[in-house]
Structures are given as structure tokens and as C-alpha cells.
Scaffold this motif. Structure first.
Motif, PDB file in Angstrom:
ATOM      1  N   ASP A 184      -6.027  -4.114 -28.264  1.00  0.00           N
ATOM      2  CA  ASP A 184      -5.727  -4.820 -27.011  1.00  0.00           C
ATOM      3  C   ASP A 184      -6.589  -6.065 -26.864  1.00  0.00           C
ATOM      4  O   ASP A 184      -6.110  -7.124 -26.438  1.00  0.00           O
ATOM      5  CB  ASP A 184      -5.950  -3.892 -25.813  1.00  0.00           C
ATOM      6  CG  ASP A 184      -4.882  -2.815 -25.715  1.00  0.00           C
ATOM      7  OD1 ASP A 184      -3.813  -2.996 -26.333  1.00  0.00           O
ATOM      8  OD2 ASP A 184      -5.113  -1.803 -25.027  1.00  0.00           O
ATOM      9  N   TYR A 185      -7.867  -5.946 -27.213  1.00  0.00           N
ATOM     10  CA  TYR A 185      -8.768  -7.102 -27.094  1.00  0.00           C
ATOM     11  C   TYR A 185      -8.375  -8.199 -28.080  1.00  0.00           C
ATOM     12  O   TYR A 185      -8.357  -9.382 -27.744  1.00  0.00           O
ATOM     13  CB  TYR A 185     -10.215  -6.669 -27.331  1.00  0.00           C
ATOM     14  CG  TYR A 185     -11.236  -7.587 -26.708  1.00  0.00           C
ATOM     15  CD1 TYR A 185     -11.750  -7.323 -25.451  1.00  0.00           C
ATOM     16  CD2 TYR A 185     -11.683  -8.724 -27.379  1.00  0.00           C
ATOM     17  CE1 TYR A 185     -12.683  -8.170 -24.871  1.00  0.00           C
ATOM     18  CE2 TYR A 185     -12.611  -9.572 -26.810  1.00  0.00           C
ATOM     19  CZ  TYR A 185     -13.112  -9.290 -25.550  1.00  0.00           C
ATOM     20  OH  TYR A 185     -14.015 -10.135 -24.970  1.00  0.00           O
ATOM     21  N   GLY A 215      -2.801   1.066 -20.762  1.00  0.00           N
ATOM     22  CA  GLY A 215      -3.469   0.533 -21.938  1.00  0.00           C
ATOM     23  C   GLY A 215      -4.965   0.766 -21.833  1.00  0.00           C
ATOM     24  O   GLY A 215      -5.465   1.394 -20.895  1.00  0.00           O
ATOM     25  N   SER A 216      -5.693   0.226 -22.797  1.00  0.00           N
ATOM     26  CA  SER A 216      -7.142   0.403 -22.811  1.00  0.00           C
ATOM     27  C   SER A 216      -7.814  -0.653 -21.953  1.00  0.00           C
ATOM     28  O   SER A 216      -7.175  -1.569 -21.427  1.00  0.00           O
ATOM     29  CB  SER A 216      -7.656   0.296 -24.251  1.00  0.00           C
ATOM     30  OG  SER A 216      -7.620  -1.061 -24.679  1.00  0.00           O
ATOM     31  N   GLN A 217      -9.126  -0.532 -21.830  1.00  0.00           N
ATOM     32  CA  GLN A 217      -9.897  -1.522 -21.084  1.00  0.00           C
ATOM     33  C   GLN A 217     -10.007  -2.841 -21.835  1.00  0.00           C
ATOM     34  O   GLN A 217     -10.554  -3.808 -21.294  1.00  0.00           O
ATOM     35  CB  GLN A 217     -11.289  -0.971 -20.763  1.00  0.00           C
ATOM     36  CG  GLN A 217     -11.267   0.179 -19.772  1.00  0.00           C
ATOM     37  CD  GLN A 217     -12.645   0.654 -19.384  1.00  0.00           C
ATOM     38  OE1 GLN A 217     -13.631   0.352 -20.067  1.00  0.00           O
ATOM     39  NE2 GLN A 217     -12.744   1.407 -18.306  1.00  0.00           N
ATOM     40  N   GLY A 218      -9.489  -2.894 -23.045  1.00  0.00           N
ATOM     41  CA  GLY A 218      -9.438  -4.168 -23.760  1.00  0.00           C
ATOM     42  C   GLY A 218      -8.527  -5.168 -23.069  1.00  0.00           C
ATOM     43  O   GLY A 218      -8.718  -6.382 -23.193  1.00  0.00           O
ATOM     44  N   LEU A 219      -7.514  -4.683 -22.319  1.00  0.00           N
ATOM     45  CA  LEU A 219      -6.630  -5.580 -21.576  1.00  0.00           C
ATOM     46  C   LEU A 219      -7.363  -6.196 -20.402  1.00  0.00           C
ATOM     47  O   LEU A 219      -7.421  -7.423 -20.248  1.00  0.00           O
ATOM     48  CB  LEU A 219      -5.395  -4.819 -21.093  1.00  0.00           C
ATOM     49  CG  LEU A 219      -4.477  -4.226 -22.157  1.00  0.00           C
ATOM     50  CD1 LEU A 219      -3.293  -3.536 -21.498  1.00  0.00           C
ATOM     51  CD2 LEU A 219      -3.982  -5.297 -23.112  1.00  0.00           C
ATOM     52  N   THR A 220      -7.919  -5.351 -19.537  1.00  0.00           N
ATOM     53  CA  THR A 220      -8.611  -5.864 -18.357  1.00  0.00           C
ATOM     54  C   THR A 220      -9.908  -6.564 -18.743  1.00  0.00           C
ATOM     55  O   THR A 220     -10.393  -7.421 -17.996  1.00  0.00           O
ATOM     56  CB  THR A 220      -8.910  -4.723 -17.380  1.00  0.00           C
ATOM     57  OG1 THR A 220      -9.624  -3.675 -18.067  1.00  0.00           O
ATOM     58  CG2 THR A 220      -7.610  -4.137 -16.826  1.00  0.00           C
TER      59      THR A 220
END
Length: 399
Positions: free
Chosen positions: A217-218, A256-261
Motif C-alpha cells: 500500500d505504501y 486496507g493497511s495503514q500504508g494507505l492512511t
């Protein structure tokens, strides 16, 4: 050797292999100490790596106007004349990468399309004056017929459709081809303000083998955030939420994961506590340059516009102050202290406001007023209780 063969030297080859080899490696003009070929090889290598990065990330490296490639001292930073944060919608959507998250079929596409039309025309969005500029709406889940019908509904049939709002119904997966499309649109539309992707899942590439969800995601979102910041444009990704109801942080509801936020400059989360058919919702906002806040929002089913009713704290305070029970307590304590049971207080309320809608059972009344007592102190009213053998006597008095 690959980098060197791609250099201008490759265009000066002859049919004499030995001579070509000598010219390329040892006989570069009068400089035979090897410095020329080393420097040229380094430049070719750096150029090849840059081209590789552009092919992978899909956008040119940022041309930041910073000294020494982005390395500077605190004193130098203090003296820099940096431009202020740019906004598509002041206080809500800054330039950069943002997410608009909600459950399916909850009205987020209406909100996203309204944003693009409002910014292109220079109107208001959610009651906030926008900064006018061209917009691009990647409507990847609708047909042209549905897009036209939605646009005409939002425009009310009276407002002309803005020329500077561009629709695109098809788009490639996030990568070099998509960035090329975005670059060409940005060049053709100077002063562009918003690119909206509805929905993010339509352009999201698959994670790599053995890649964690956070890392994927990041990696996927970072180039898009860099592109948005480079072009000073708000890129809004419309995305779905998940069913994670056990988390303390409501923004863990982003699918999704915290890679998005983690890569986002702002996150807007639209939720409903009373089911999808309720008109009222909560819009929670957080971000790097955005104040973390919660607003009460309402969807008008006639015009299909969302509007903000105020912050949750403001609405809670207003609802508390206008409740029949609080108004009754203020009247009872205006002339001095009041004493009585919960049932006697409920009778006072219903005498003044027959449609107050108080609970009918003693247990329900007890819970209702127990939730009310703590907040009375913020309105200058002190609550006390005396427990007797048969009932409890409540005391209410002005401080």
C-alpha cells in the motif's frame, strides 16, 4: 557496458572492432588517465537508473527548489521563502493525496462528483468556498449515461456544466501509463486543482510476491502523493471502508493497511450509525495540514447534495440545550432549588412539553436522566442525590 553502449559513443562505431575498443576505453582524446571514461560511465549509469525509476514509478523525479538536493541546515530552512499550503477546499482538502472513505452505496460518489463540479465552476462544496480550477473526474464504475444523469441532478438543470471539468470513464492500473495521462492533462489544464479517482480499487495494482500489505500500500500510494505535491493538485481517492468495529481509532475503518492512511495528506471518513438509509452521517476528517474534526453531515435526497450541519460537539451541545428536559430544569431552578424524584421531574417535563418523548418505564427514565446529570454542571446547575428508604430524592440548584 549497457549504459555506455546507450551513450553517443555507440553512434561512432566502425567496422574495426579493435579500433572501436581502443577508442572507447583507452584513447578518449588526449586524456588517457581514465578519468573521462569513468565520469562518462558514471553519468550513463545515473541516467539509466533515472530512466528505470521513471518507468517504474511513472513520473519524473521531483524538481524541488531546495539546496544540495534537499539537504539543508535548520538556519537555511528558517530563511527559506516557502509558499503556503495550497487548498482545493480550504480547511478540508489540501493539495496532496487524500482519501474519501465510506461504505458502498452510501453517497460518496455524489460527494466526489459534486466536488469536481464545484471546484471547476468556482462554487461551494459542503458549505465551504472552493478555490476554482480545472478538475479531472475518473468515473471508473459508471457508464456515460449514469454520469450524465448524476451531473444533471447535481446541476439542478439550471447551472451550466463547467467546461473545465473533465470526465474519464476508463483508466489503466496505477503506473507509467496512468501517470502519462495525468501529466498530459495537467499540462493542458494549468492551474488544475483536483483529480478524483472513483474508485481507488479500479486502479490499484496487485501486491508483489512476498510483499506485506503495508509495504504494498505504501509503495503504491507514495508515487501518487509525490505527483500530487509536485503539481500542487489535490488527488482524491474514493475508497471503501471495512467492518472493523472493535478498534478505538475510527480511521482503522479504512479498507486496507495503514500504508494507505500513512501516505495520505488528508482522510475523510463518512459513516452512519443508524444504517445506510439514514439521511444523517458523521464526516470525520484528519490529516497533516487539516484539523482533526468530526462533522454532522446530511444527504438531501432531492438535490443529492451533501451539507455539513456543524461539528459533532456543536450539534451535541445544541441538542442538549434544546432538549425539553434541560429547558424544564432551567425553569425549575430559575427561582431557587428544586427537589423531587425522577418521576416527579418527568411529570414536570411532560406538563410543559407533552411531546418530549421520555421513556415510559421507571428504569428507562432512570437511565435517561442519569445520562443527563453530568452535563448539567457545564450549564451552571449542580445535581445532588439523597438515597432514602423508599426512593431517591434529587436536588437541582444553580451554582
Amino acid at each position: 557496458m549497457h549504459g555506455l553502449d546507450a551513450s553517443p559513443w555507440a553512434q561512432t562505431k566502425t567496422n574495426d572492432a579493435k579500433k572501436d575498443h581502443e577508442d572507447k576505453w583507452f584513447s578518449c582524446g588526449a586524456r588517457k588517465n581514465g578519468a573521462y571514461r569513468r565520469n562518462t560511465a558514471l553519468a550513463a549509469y545515473q541516467r539509466a537508473k533515472q530512466e528505470e525509476a521513471e518507468q517504474l514509478d511513472g513520473f519524473a523525479a521531483l524538481a524541488a527548489n531546495l539546496p544540495a538536493g534537499g539537504v539543508f541546515t535548520a538556519a537555511e530552512l528558517d530563511k527559506m521563502d516557502l509558499p503556503p499550503v495550497q487548498w482545493a477546499v480550504p480547511g478540508l482538502l489540501p493539495a496532496g493525496l487524500s482519501f474519501l472513505v465510506a461504505a458502498p452505496k452510501m453517497g460518496k460518489s455524489w460527494l466526489a462528483l459534486d466536488l469536481c463540479l464545484s471546484v471547476a465552476a468556482g462554487g461551494e462544496w459542503l458549505g465551504r468556498k472552493v478555490n476554482q480550477g480545472p478538475t479531472l473526474y475518473l468515473d471508473l464504475e459508471d457508464s456515460a449515461n449514469r454520469a450524465q444523469a448524476r451531473m444533471r441532478t447535481l446541476l439542478d438543470g439550471f447551472t451550466a456544466a463547467p467546461e473545465t471539468c473533465t470526465f474519464r470513464l476508463l483508466a489503466p492500473v496505477l503506473g507509467a501509463e496512468l501517470f502519462k495521462i495525468l501529466d498530459e492533462w495537467a499540462v493542458a489544464n494549468p492551474g488544475a486543482k483536483v483529480v478524483c479517482v472513483d474508485t481507488f480499487q479500479k486502479i490499484k495494482p496487485a501486491a508483489g510476491k512476498n510483499e506485506t500489505s503495508y509495504g504494498a500500500d505504501y509503495r503504491i500510494c507514495s508515487p501518487l502523493q509525490s505527483w500530487a505535491q509536485q503539481h500542487n493538485i489535490c488527488v482524491l481517492l474514493v475508497h471503501h471502508n471495512n467492518k472493523n468495529k472493535g478498534s478505538v481509532d475510527i480511521f482503522d475503518g479504512v479498507n486496507g493497511s495503514q500504508g494507505l492512511t500513512g501516505t495520505a495528506d488528508a482522510v475523510l471518513l463518512l459513516t452512519k450509525s443508524e444504517g445506510r438509509f439514514a439521511e444523517d452521517a458523521t464526516l470525520s476528517i484528519t490529516g497533516r495540514d487539516v484539523d482533526t474534526e468530526q462533522y454532522l453531515a446530511r444527504f438531501d435526497k432531492t438535490t443529492c447534495h451533501w451539507e455539513l450541519l456543524g461539528t459533532v460537539d456543536e450539534q451535541t451541545k445544541q441538542s442538549f440545550e434544546s432538549s425539553p428536559a434541560v429547558l424544564t430544569i432551567k425553569e425549575l431552578t430559575a427561582g431557587g432549588k428544586w427537589q423531587g424524584t425522577v418521576q416527579e421531574l418527568a411529570d414536570e417535563v411532560l406538563t410543559r412539553y407533552p411531546d418530549a418523548g421520555l421513556p415510559m418505564s421507571p428504569q428507562g427514565l432512570g437511565r435517561y436522566f442519569n445520562n443527563l446529570w453530568p452535563d448539567l454542571k457545564y450549564h451552571g446547575i449542580k445535581h445532588g442525590i439523597v438515597r432514602g428508604a423508599k426512593h431517591r430524592t434529587h436536588t437541582l440548584a444553580r451554582k
